[in-house]
Design a protein around this motif. Structure first.
Motif, PDB file in Angstrom:
ATOM      1  N   SER A 153     -27.058 -18.150 -13.950  1.00 32.77           N
ATOM      2  CA  SER A 153     -26.655 -18.469 -15.288  1.00 32.77           C
ATOM      3  C   SER A 153     -27.008 -17.427 -16.439  1.00 32.77           C
ATOM      4  O   SER A 153     -26.418 -17.479 -17.443  1.00 32.77           O
ATOM      5  CB  SER A 153     -26.709 -20.069 -15.348  1.00 32.77           C
ATOM      6  OG  SER A 153     -28.015 -20.014 -16.096  1.00 32.77           O
ATOM      7  N   PHE A 154     -27.969 -16.829 -15.913  1.00 35.02           N
ATOM      8  CA  PHE A 154     -28.596 -15.810 -17.078  1.00 35.02           C
ATOM      9  C   PHE A 154     -27.706 -14.671 -17.271  1.00 35.02           C
ATOM     10  O   PHE A 154     -26.978 -14.278 -16.445  1.00 35.02           O
ATOM     11  CB  PHE A 154     -30.060 -15.418 -16.751  1.00 35.02           C
ATOM     12  CG  PHE A 154     -31.102 -16.264 -17.043  1.00 35.02           C
ATOM     13  CD1 PHE A 154     -32.036 -15.964 -18.024  1.00 35.02           C
ATOM     14  CD2 PHE A 154     -31.297 -17.340 -16.412  1.00 35.02           C
ATOM     15  CE1 PHE A 154     -33.051 -16.697 -18.602  1.00 35.02           C
ATOM     16  CE2 PHE A 154     -32.518 -18.181 -16.476  1.00 35.02           C
ATOM     17  CZ  PHE A 154     -33.180 -18.125 -17.907  1.00 35.02           C
ATOM     18  N   PRO A 155     -27.608 -14.079 -18.457  1.00 38.41           N
ATOM     19  CA  PRO A 155     -26.600 -13.282 -18.744  1.00 38.41           C
ATOM     20  C   PRO A 155     -27.218 -11.754 -18.391  1.00 38.41           C
ATOM     21  O   PRO A 155     -27.336 -10.856 -19.195  1.00 38.41           O
ATOM     22  CB  PRO A 155     -26.788 -13.221 -20.384  1.00 38.41           C
ATOM     23  CG  PRO A 155     -27.748 -13.981 -20.884  1.00 38.41           C
ATOM     24  CD  PRO A 155     -28.225 -14.509 -19.938  1.00 38.41           C
ATOM     25  N   ALA A 156     -27.531 -11.758 -17.265  1.00 37.13           N
ATOM     26  CA  ALA A 156     -28.189 -10.334 -16.702  1.00 37.13           C
ATOM     27  C   ALA A 156     -27.045  -9.607 -15.978  1.00 37.13           C
ATOM     28  O   ALA A 156     -26.267 -10.180 -15.425  1.00 37.13           O
ATOM     29  CB  ALA A 156     -29.361 -10.775 -15.972  1.00 37.13           C
ATOM     30  N   LYS A 157     -27.227  -8.276 -15.900  1.00 37.56           N
ATOM     31  CA  LYS A 157     -26.309  -7.593 -15.116  1.00 37.56           C
ATOM     32  C   LYS A 157     -26.859  -7.099 -13.772  1.00 37.56           C
ATOM     33  O   LYS A 157     -26.053  -6.656 -12.723  1.00 37.56           O
ATOM     34  CB  LYS A 157     -26.158  -6.099 -15.762  1.00 37.56           C
ATOM     35  CG  LYS A 157     -25.346  -6.207 -17.058  1.00 37.56           C
ATOM     36  CD  LYS A 157     -25.258  -4.908 -17.972  1.00 37.56           C
ATOM     37  CE  LYS A 157     -24.279  -5.188 -19.358  1.00 37.56           C
ATOM     38  NZ  LYS A 157     -24.197  -3.998 -19.908  1.00 37.56           N
ATOM     39  N   ARG A 158     -28.311  -7.449 -13.582  1.00 37.05           N
ATOM     40  CA  ARG A 158     -28.649  -7.345 -12.286  1.00 37.05           C
ATOM     41  C   ARG A 158     -29.675  -8.431 -11.857  1.00 37.05           C
ATOM     42  O   ARG A 158     -30.394  -8.922 -12.670  1.00 37.05           O
ATOM     43  CB  ARG A 158     -29.034  -5.906 -12.057  1.00 37.05           C
ATOM     44  CG  ARG A 158     -30.385  -5.634 -12.586  1.00 37.05           C
ATOM     45  CD  ARG A 158     -30.959  -3.993 -12.525  1.00 37.05           C
ATOM     46  NE  ARG A 158     -29.763  -3.261 -13.141  1.00 37.05           N
ATOM     47  CZ  ARG A 158     -29.427  -3.034 -14.369  1.00 37.05           C
ATOM     48  NH1 ARG A 158     -30.375  -3.502 -15.438  1.00 37.05           N
ATOM     49  NH2 ARG A 158     -28.850  -2.340 -14.812  1.00 37.05           N
ATOM     50  N   MET A 159     -29.898  -8.665 -10.671  1.00 37.51           N
ATOM     51  CA  MET A 159     -30.878  -9.490 -10.042  1.00 37.51           C
ATOM     52  C   MET A 159     -31.675  -8.661  -8.873  1.00 37.51           C
ATOM     53  O   MET A 159     -30.966  -8.009  -8.161  1.00 37.51           O
ATOM     54  CB  MET A 159     -30.483 -10.724  -9.332  1.00 37.51           C
ATOM     55  CG  MET A 159     -29.508 -11.676 -10.130  1.00 37.51           C
ATOM     56  SD  MET A 159     -30.661 -12.771 -10.913  1.00 37.51           S
ATOM     57  CE  MET A 159     -29.274 -13.602 -11.906  1.00 37.51           C
ATOM     58  N   ILE A 160     -33.113  -8.724  -9.197  1.00 37.45           N
ATOM     59  CA  ILE A 160     -33.720  -8.160  -8.183  1.00 37.45           C
ATOM     60  C   ILE A 160     -34.504  -9.167  -7.462  1.00 37.45           C
ATOM     61  O   ILE A 160     -35.115 -10.076  -8.081  1.00 37.45           O
ATOM     62  CB  ILE A 160     -34.963  -7.232  -8.930  1.00 37.45           C
ATOM     63  CG1 ILE A 160     -34.118  -6.233  -9.652  1.00 37.45           C
ATOM     64  CG2 ILE A 160     -35.704  -6.703  -7.929  1.00 37.45           C
ATOM     65  CD1 ILE A 160     -35.352  -5.487 -10.721  1.00 37.45           C
ATOM     66  N   CYS A 161     -34.117  -9.252  -6.161  1.00 35.73           N
ATOM     67  CA  CYS A 161     -34.591 -10.189  -5.149  1.00 35.73           C
ATOM     68  C   CYS A 161     -35.544  -9.774  -3.961  1.00 35.73           C
ATOM     69  O   CYS A 161     -35.501  -8.689  -3.654  1.00 35.73           O
ATOM     70  CB  CYS A 161     -33.420 -10.697  -4.239  1.00 35.73           C
ATOM     71  SG  CYS A 161     -32.086 -11.157  -5.422  1.00 35.73           S
ATOM     72  N   TYR A 162     -36.925 -10.492  -3.824  1.00 35.60           N
ATOM     73  CA  TYR A 162     -37.796  -9.746  -3.202  1.00 35.60           C
ATOM     74  C   TYR A 162     -37.140  -9.678  -1.582  1.00 35.60           C
ATOM     75  O   TYR A 162     -37.839  -9.066  -0.848  1.00 35.60           O
ATOM     76  CB  TYR A 162     -38.913 -10.828  -3.101  1.00 35.60           C
ATOM     77  CG  TYR A 162     -39.816 -10.680  -4.226  1.00 35.60           C
ATOM     78  CD1 TYR A 162     -39.302  -9.937  -5.370  1.00 35.60           C
ATOM     79  CD2 TYR A 162     -40.942 -11.627  -4.390  1.00 35.60           C
ATOM     80  CE1 TYR A 162     -40.235  -9.990  -6.655  1.00 35.60           C
ATOM     81  CE2 TYR A 162     -41.704 -11.639  -5.389  1.00 35.60           C
ATOM     82  CZ  TYR A 162     -41.508 -10.778  -6.575  1.00 35.60           C
ATOM     83  OH  TYR A 162     -42.116 -10.740  -7.601  1.00 35.60           O
ATOM     84  N   HIS A 163     -36.209 -10.575  -1.374  1.00 37.70           N
ATOM     85  CA  HIS A 163     -35.591 -10.407   0.079  1.00 37.70           C
ATOM     86  C   HIS A 163     -34.039  -9.946  -0.174  1.00 37.70           C
ATOM     87  O   HIS A 163     -33.328 -10.762  -0.640  1.00 37.70           O
ATOM     88  CB  HIS A 163     -35.642 -11.692   0.805  1.00 37.70           C
ATOM     89  CG  HIS A 163     -37.034 -12.249   0.965  1.00 37.70           C
ATOM     90  ND1 HIS A 163     -38.042 -11.812   1.773  1.00 37.70           N
ATOM     91  CD2 HIS A 163     -37.876 -13.053   0.103  1.00 37.70           C
ATOM     92  CE1 HIS A 163     -39.044 -12.353   2.042  1.00 37.70           C
ATOM     93  NE2 HIS A 163     -39.151 -13.159   0.794  1.00 37.70           N
ATOM     94  N   GLY A 164     -33.920  -9.010   0.160  1.00 39.55           N
ATOM     95  CA  GLY A 164     -32.508  -8.417   0.084  1.00 39.55           C
ATOM     96  C   GLY A 164     -31.865  -7.342  -1.014  1.00 39.55           C
ATOM     97  O   GLY A 164     -30.980  -6.653  -0.890  1.00 39.55           O
ATOM     98  N   GLY A 165     -33.146  -6.994  -1.975  1.00 41.44           N
ATOM     99  CA  GLY A 165     -32.781  -6.054  -2.812  1.00 41.44           C
ATOM    100  C   GLY A 165     -32.122  -6.229  -4.192  1.00 41.44           C
ATOM    101  O   GLY A 165     -32.339  -7.440  -4.710  1.00 41.44           O
ATOM    102  N   VAL A 166     -31.248  -5.687  -4.626  1.00 38.60           N
ATOM    103  CA  VAL A 166     -30.564  -5.577  -5.968  1.00 38.60           C
ATOM    104  C   VAL A 166     -29.090  -6.276  -6.000  1.00 38.60           C
ATOM    105  O   VAL A 166     -28.348  -5.847  -5.082  1.00 38.60           O
ATOM    106  CB  VAL A 166     -30.691  -4.259  -6.747  1.00 38.60           C
ATOM    107  CG1 VAL A 166     -30.002  -4.400  -8.224  1.00 38.60           C
ATOM    108  CG2 VAL A 166     -32.024  -3.948  -6.894  1.00 38.60           C
TER     109      VAL A 166
END
Length: 157
Positions: A141-154
């Motif tokens: 729900s955050f207004p971000a353009k990308r998520m960096i996940c420790y498992h799986g990448g961006v």
């Protein structure tokens, strides 16, 4: 209550959520080790050696002194401002970070990517699935353009 953390940090600083502090500092037994020990009792014979090796590995983790304790919504002075997000589920005190200046959320283990889609990271190691699902929804729900996940990448949103 939002707390702004002072700008000065020594060269080496250990920062964690308040909830995780007793486990990381060694005041309480690791929840992951407790989980692995309980699981060991139910493993089929062909998996017990691996299970015991995993428990042994967890027992070698040395406790460390915690320098700073964080709570959800605390603000850190990194990267132009960094908001701590409480994301329980994987562990009770898991945290993620929101960097509005970079339009980025760092999910940690609160979320993973599988085939480019967000999922719960390591469900077999998630201590509270209901909270984990709510935390993943909160992150999305955050207004971000990308998520960096420790498992799986961006994940580009």
């Amino acid at each position: 209550m939002t707390q702004s953390i002072p700008l000065y940090f020594p060269m080496k600083v250990i920062v964690t959520s308040s909830i995780e502090t007793p486990y990381i500092s060694g005041a309480r037994k690791s929840l992951r080790l407790e989980q692995a020990e309980q699981l060991q009792k139910t493993l089929p014979p062909e998996q017990r050696a691996f299970g015991e090796a995993f428990c042994g590995l967890l027992r070698t983790v040395e406790p460390v002194q915690i320098d700073r304790r964080l709570c959800g919504d605390d603000l850190l002075p990194f990267c132009g401002g960094c908001q701590v997000i409480a994301t329980p589920g994987h562990t009770p005190g898991h945290i993620s970070l929101y960097l509005p200046g970079f339009d980025t959320v760092i999910s940690g283990d609160a979320m993973a990517l599988e085939n480019g889609k967000p999922i719960i990271a390591n469900p077999q190691f998630t201590l509270d699935m209901e909270e984990a699902i709510a935390s993943m929804e909160r992150l999305l729900s955050f207004p971000a353009k990308r998520m960096i996940c420790y498992h799986g990448g961006v994940l580009d949103l």
